[in-house]
Design an enzyme around this catalytic site. Structure first.
Site, PDB file in Angstrom:
ATOM      1  N   ASP A  74       0.703  -1.296   0.055  1.00 56.13           N
ATOM      2  CA  ASP A  74       0.064   0.095   0.050  1.00 56.13           C
ATOM      3  C   ASP A  74       0.814   1.265  -0.044  1.00 56.13           C
ATOM      4  OD1 ASP A  74       0.800  -0.687   2.658  1.00 56.13           O
ATOM      5  OD2 ASP A  74      -0.676   0.587   3.520  1.00 56.13           O
ATOM      6  N   GLU A 129      -0.060  -0.976   5.684  1.00 56.89           N
ATOM      7  CA  GLU A 129       1.008  -0.648   6.587  1.00 56.89           C
ATOM      8  C   GLU A 129       0.972   0.900   6.913  1.00 56.89           C
ATOM      9  OE1 GLU A 129       5.100   0.627   7.681  1.00 56.89           O
ATOM     10  OE2 GLU A 129       3.912   1.342   6.096  1.00 56.89           O
TER      11      GLU A 129
END
Length: 359
Positions: A74, A129
């Site tokens: 991400d 994350e």
């Protein structure tokens, strides 16, 4: 579905650009993870498992040692910095170039082109994350399938300028609340100003001397800072509540409870009515004396440095797996509009890791 047509045998810089051009802001990773799963399942030497939007691909060669290469897929929100572009100096620009799609590209390249490594390999690609800790995909896998993350050593390919960074700082965020008595500002003497009551907290922060701690030869610098302050009701009202948000970044020789105890001690006499823990994640010791870490340092070269910031090496440490940060990209460019990565550094990191896994 937006398809990248991923070819894992492309050079790592080209693969990085393809990953960057596939937006995957936290919470929207599923289409990209679908593509990665398809590409990884096409590799006969890997066993691939999926849990949510998290992939774990493993070799099964019965080597005496297993190492983990991990990275999140991400990014922070796009800031007008897509699509990617390559300039004449070999800098690849775009959201996620440094943090950390260059590292993910290196993982994918190694997964595709090192079918018989000298160690068994586990590749981990995980989501979320960049947002709240409870959403972190690596944490979800660790809780649901800890056996998938079993290993002797782990490398997190977070941006580190191609240098080994040992361990990571712990992070604690607390809300310090001061109270007062609401009143009309024209008759302020009839109330008590909660914002004014926060002054001892700010004075204590301004005078705070952060600790420096050397662990395994690495110096970790701590920091205790106000990162947000909130108070006030209206332009004619004496406020009865003020909240100062404080972030403590601490050396990994302290655990989460010790960090909290320290913060409580710092503000013990500052008139704080309530202290609320808003977020807490423990750090990770460097673990550089572990034989696997020693071998890794010898293979990739350079000197080890401390990690300033929190990374998921902490999660591996909690699982009993010593871990380091090592990846292409400048961490100081992460999350910026002008985020970029030197393509030569992507190649360098891939070559050093390949040497470690094949020599």
């Amino acid at each position: 579905m937006h398809s990248t047509g991923l070819d894992l045998r492309q050079d790592a810089a080209t693969l990085t650009a393809r990953l960057v051009d596939f937006p995957s802001e936290s919470g929207t990773e599923e289409p990209l993870v679908d593509e990665l799963e398809t590409a990884l399942r096409a590799l006969p030497h890997l066993t691939v498992d999926r849990y949510g939007n998290n992939l774990v691909a493993r070799t099964r060669l019965d080597r005496p040692e297993r190492v983990i290469l991990a990275g999140h897929v991400d990014t922070v929100p796009v800031a007008g910095n897509l699509p990617s572009r390559l300039d004449e100096d070999g800098q690849l620009w775009g959201c996620g170039t440094s943090d950390m799609k260059a590292g993910v590209a290196v993982q994918l390249r190694l997964a595709a082109t090192v079918p018989e490594p000298n160690r068994d390999l586990t590749f981990v690609f995980y989501d979320n994350e960049e947002v709240a800790a409870h959403l972190n995909g690596l944490g979800h896998v660790a809780r649901a399938h800890p056996d998938w993350l079993a290993g002797d050593f782990a490398v997190l390919l977070e941006p580190s300028n191609g240098q080994v960074e040992g361990g990571c700082q712990g992070t604690l965020r607390v809300l310090l609340r001061t109270t007062g008595q609401r009143a009309h500002s024209a008759r302020s003497w009839m109330g008590a100003n909660a914002i004014h009551a926060a002054r001892p907290v700010l004075d204590r922060l301004a005078g705070y001397q952060p600790r420096r701690r050397v662990i395994d030869g690495l110096e970790y610098r701590e920091g205790l800072n106000a990162v947000h302050i909130e108070g006030g009701v209206a332009g004619n009202v004496i406020p009865d509540l003020c909240t100062v948000t404080v972030n403590y970044r601490y050396a990994p020789d302290r655990d989460e409870q010790q960090a909290l105890d320290h913060v409580r001690e710092v503000f013990a006499d500052c008139g704080v009515e309530e202290m609320i823990v808003d977020d807490s994640s423990g750090g990770a010791l460097p673990g550089l004396s572990h034989p696997a870490a020693v071998a890794f340092l010898e293979a990739v070269g350079g000197e080890a440095h401390p990690k300033y910031g929190w990374t998921d090496v902490s999660r591996f440490s909690a699982l009993g797996v010593p871990a380091v940060n090592y990846g292409p990209g400048d961490p100081n460019l992460a999350h910026k509009r002008d985020e970029r990565v030197d393509t030569a550094l992507i190649t360098h990191c891939e070559e050093r890791l390949r040497h470690w896994l094949t020599s």
